[in-house]
Design an enzyme around this catalytic site. Structure first.
Site, PDB file in Angstrom:
ATOM      1  N   ILE A 150       0.834  -1.209   0.000  1.00 19.88           N
ATOM      2  CA  ILE A 150       0.000   0.000   0.000  1.00 19.88           C
ATOM      3  C   ILE A 150       0.872   1.263   0.000  1.00 19.88           C
ATOM      4  O   ILE A 150       0.611   2.200  -0.764  1.00 19.88           O
ATOM      5  CB  ILE A 150      -0.984  -0.013   1.192  1.00 19.88           C
ATOM      6  CG1 ILE A 150      -1.931  -1.218   1.055  1.00 19.88           C
ATOM      7  CG2 ILE A 150      -1.786   1.299   1.261  1.00 19.88           C
ATOM      8  CD1 ILE A 150      -2.800  -1.499   2.254  1.00 19.88           C
ATOM      9  N   GLU A 256     -13.265  -0.967  17.203  1.00 20.49           N
ATOM     10  CA  GLU A 256     -14.176  -0.744  16.064  1.00 20.49           C
ATOM     11  C   GLU A 256     -15.465  -1.534  16.268  1.00 20.49           C
ATOM     12  O   GLU A 256     -15.386  -2.721  16.579  1.00 20.49           O
ATOM     13  CB  GLU A 256     -13.499  -1.178  14.763  1.00 20.49           C
ATOM     14  CG  GLU A 256     -12.317  -0.281  14.423  1.00 20.49           C
ATOM     15  CD  GLU A 256     -11.619  -0.639  13.117  1.00 20.49           C
ATOM     16  OE1 GLU A 256     -12.055  -1.582  12.434  1.00 20.49           O
ATOM     17  OE2 GLU A 256     -10.637   0.030  12.778  1.00 20.49           O
ATOM     18  N   HIS A 277     -13.563   2.225   8.541  1.00 21.73           N
ATOM     19  CA  HIS A 277     -12.730   1.107   8.044  1.00 21.73           C
ATOM     20  C   HIS A 277     -13.181   0.647   6.644  1.00 21.73           C
ATOM     21  O   HIS A 277     -13.534  -0.518   6.453  1.00 21.73           O
ATOM     22  CB  HIS A 277     -12.752  -0.063   9.037  1.00 21.73           C
ATOM     23  CG  HIS A 277     -11.554  -0.979   8.883  1.00 21.73           C
ATOM     24  ND1 HIS A 277     -10.966  -1.630   9.936  1.00 21.73           N
ATOM     25  CD2 HIS A 277     -10.831  -1.349   7.788  1.00 21.73           C
ATOM     26  CE1 HIS A 277      -9.955  -2.353   9.505  1.00 21.73           C
ATOM     27  NE2 HIS A 277      -9.855  -2.201   8.196  1.00 21.73           N
ATOM     28  N   ILE A 278     -13.156   1.597   5.713  1.00 25.06           N
ATOM     29  CA  ILE A 278     -13.640   1.290   4.353  1.00 25.06           C
ATOM     30  C   ILE A 278     -12.505   1.254   3.330  1.00 25.06           C
ATOM     31  O   ILE A 278     -12.751   1.275   2.127  1.00 25.06           O
ATOM     32  CB  ILE A 278     -14.719   2.303   3.896  1.00 25.06           C
ATOM     33  CG1 ILE A 278     -14.180   3.759   3.976  1.00 25.06           C
ATOM     34  CG2 ILE A 278     -15.996   2.158   4.702  1.00 25.06           C
ATOM     35  CD1 ILE A 278     -15.064   4.782   3.281  1.00 25.06           C
TER      36      ILE A 278
HETATM   37  P1  NAD Z   1       2.675  -4.972   3.446  1.00 26.44           P
HETATM   38  O1  NAD Z   1       3.049  -6.152   4.279  1.00 26.44           O
HETATM   39  O2  NAD Z   1       2.745  -5.092   1.966  1.00 26.44           O
HETATM   40  O3  NAD Z   1       3.537  -3.701   3.896  1.00 26.44           O
HETATM   41  C1  NAD Z   1       3.771  -3.367   5.218  1.00 26.44           C
HETATM   42  C2  NAD Z   1       5.175  -2.806   5.291  1.00 26.44           C
HETATM   43  O4  NAD Z   1       5.395  -2.361   6.626  1.00 26.44           O
HETATM   44  C3  NAD Z   1       6.282  -3.831   4.976  1.00 26.44           C
HETATM   45  O5  NAD Z   1       7.093  -3.367   3.915  1.00 26.44           O
HETATM   46  C4  NAD Z   1       7.062  -3.939   6.265  1.00 26.44           C
HETATM   47  O6  NAD Z   1       8.461  -4.102   6.043  1.00 26.44           O
HETATM   48  C5  NAD Z   1       6.765  -2.608   6.904  1.00 26.44           C
HETATM   49  N1  NAD Z   1       6.978  -2.586   8.353  1.00 26.44           N
HETATM   50  C6  NAD Z   1       6.818  -3.568   9.263  1.00 26.44           C
HETATM   51  N2  NAD Z   1       7.124  -3.124  10.492  1.00 26.44           N
HETATM   52  C7  NAD Z   1       7.469  -1.824  10.350  1.00 26.44           C
HETATM   53  C8  NAD Z   1       7.882  -0.810  11.251  1.00 26.44           C
HETATM   54  N3  NAD Z   1       8.014  -1.065  12.555  1.00 26.44           N
HETATM   55  N4  NAD Z   1       8.153   0.423  10.757  1.00 26.44           N
HETATM   56  C9  NAD Z   1       8.041   0.692   9.439  1.00 26.44           C
HETATM   57  N5  NAD Z   1       7.675  -0.240   8.525  1.00 26.44           N
HETATM   58  C10 NAD Z   1       7.381  -1.474   8.988  1.00 26.44           C
HETATM   59  O7  NAD Z   1       1.193  -4.570   3.923  1.00 26.44           O
HETATM   60  P2  NAD Z   1       0.172  -3.636   3.145  1.00 26.44           P
HETATM   61  O8  NAD Z   1      -0.706  -4.481   2.302  1.00 26.44           O
HETATM   62  O9  NAD Z   1       0.908  -2.512   2.537  1.00 26.44           O
HETATM   63  O10 NAD Z   1      -0.722  -3.145   4.377  1.00 26.44           O
HETATM   64  C11 NAD Z   1      -0.289  -2.098   5.232  1.00 26.44           C
HETATM   65  C12 NAD Z   1      -1.310  -1.894   6.354  1.00 26.44           C
HETATM   66  O11 NAD Z   1      -2.589  -1.552   5.803  1.00 26.44           O
HETATM   67  C13 NAD Z   1      -1.548  -3.124   7.228  1.00 26.44           C
HETATM   68  O12 NAD Z   1      -1.707  -2.694   8.574  1.00 26.44           O
HETATM   69  C14 NAD Z   1      -2.891  -3.621   6.775  1.00 26.44           C
HETATM   70  O13 NAD Z   1      -3.549  -4.345   7.766  1.00 26.44           O
HETATM   71  C15 NAD Z   1      -3.584  -2.307   6.470  1.00 26.44           C
HETATM   72  N6  NAD Z   1      -4.766  -2.415   5.614  1.00 26.44           N
HETATM   73  C16 NAD Z   1      -5.832  -1.621   5.898  1.00 26.44           C
HETATM   74  C17 NAD Z   1      -6.985  -1.713   5.124  1.00 26.44           C
HETATM   75  C18 NAD Z   1      -8.172  -0.839   5.399  1.00 26.44           C
HETATM   76  O14 NAD Z   1      -9.282  -1.248   5.117  1.00 26.44           O
HETATM   77  N7  NAD Z   1      -7.997   0.362   5.907  1.00 26.44           N
HETATM   78  C19 NAD Z   1      -7.045  -2.631   4.063  1.00 26.44           C
HETATM   79  C20 NAD Z   1      -5.904  -3.390   3.772  1.00 26.44           C
HETATM   80  C21 NAD Z   1      -4.773  -3.293   4.561  1.00 26.44           C
END
Ligand code: NAD
Length: 302
Positions: A150, A256, A277-278
């Protein structure tokens, strides 16, 4: 094979699963007590983020072979408890990244241009044009914490806004994008916007707190579309009230749906833009996530 879907799954994906010979499918959201009752009968449990797959639910699944998570984060599943019983956990990383990235940018613009407040005022018959001067994204600096799926999609899009982009990720040392990898203190010090894209882990719990706010620029805009609990909500409230933080865009909350207390304090502030949370809730992402999960499950059970 008995499969139970406990959170809404894309219709097309559900139909695809139903068409697999030998699959007996149930799809209904059951609260914990009810879910516990059917666990001994099911072999595959499918969830999104609403169902908390705790150790006792896993323990009750005496025939359980697979837990399918339609989405990215696994923080609602006790993965250790599952692995200890030899149960596979399958998720769909990346499939909803574009939707979350687009919402993130929507929150950034909404915070910068008072879109939510302007809407509320106008609907209440108030013409607050003079109070709603905002900021451009152009030329300003954004700090992305967590440069995974993301975080990178957010960066790609913000480059089109001509923003200067900094990123911090302990597991990413370099990138071929026009993004500067920096340490966290530099990111706090130089960013006009900070957007969070890390998983919720013991290391990232309350990562943004009273002390880290003090390292940030005055008037910073904070976005969290990752997980509640990464920002200390009490510290954020204080920083918004005392003007350290100009505005916050939040899609996720520690509890939530949020508690009444949070609704009456943090969420009541005019400089908070909040969504329930959308991030991944688009037709496109849900179809992509659902189909990817189902194809992976079919491979496992074939
Ligand atoms: P991802 O695993 O592809 O990326 C997460 C990144 O965070 C990784 O590159 C990892 O190295 C890094 N990371 C881990 N610990 C860290 C730290 N202490 N400091 C800095 N970086 C760190 O995951 P993603 O798909 O990019 O998802 C990111 C977040 O978004 C997750 O928390 C996920 O649950 C959340 N998310 C939210 C929604 C929503 O509906 N709002 C939907 C999907 C995902």
């Amino acid at each position: 094979m008995r499969i139970h879907i406990n959170d809404p799954l894309d219709k097309q994906a559900t139909e695809r699963l139903k068409s697999v010979p030998g699959v007996e499918l149930t799809s209904e959201h059951l609260e914990k007590e009810e879910l516990l009752k059917i666990m001994p009968e099911i072999e595959v449990l499918i969830v999104r983020s609403a169902t908390k797959v705790t150790a006792d639910i896993i323990e009750a699944g005496t025939k359980l072979k697979i837990i399918g998570r339609a989405g990215t984060g696994l923080d609602n599943i006790d993965v250790k408890a599952a692995e200890a019983k030899g149960i596979k956990v399958i998720n769909t990383p990346g499939a909803n990244s574009i939707s979350v990235a687009e919402l993130t940018i929507g929150l950034m613009i909404a915070c910068s241009r008072h879109i939510a407040r302007g809407t509320i005022d106008l609907k209440n018959g108030k013409w607050t044009k003079k109070e709603l001067e905002g900021h451009e994204l152009f030329g300003r600096t954004v700090g992305i914490i967590g440069f995974g799926n993301i975080g990178r999609e957010v960066a790609k899009r913000l480059l089109a806004f001509d923003m200067k982009i900094l990123a911090y990720d302990p597991f990413v040392k370099e990138t071929d994008m026009n993004v500067k990898m920096v340490d966290l203190d530099t990111l706090y010090k130089e960013s006009d916007y900070i957007t969070i894209h890390v998983p919720l882990t013991p290391e990232t719990k309350n990562l943004i707190n009273k002390e880290t706010f003090s390292k940030m620029k005055d008037g910073v805009i904070i976005i969290n579309a990752a997980r509640g609990g990464i920002i200390d909500e009490a510290a954020l409230y204080e920083a918004l009230v005392n003007g350290k933080v100009y505005a916050a865009g939040l899609d996720v909350f520690e509890v939530e749906p949020p508690t009444d207390e949070l609704r009456q304090k943090l969420l009541a502030l005019p400089n908070v833009v909040a969504t329930p949370h959308i991030g991944a809730s688009t037709f496109e992402a849900q179809e992509r996530v659902g189909m990817l999960l189902v194809e992976r499950l079919i491979k496992e059970i074939a």
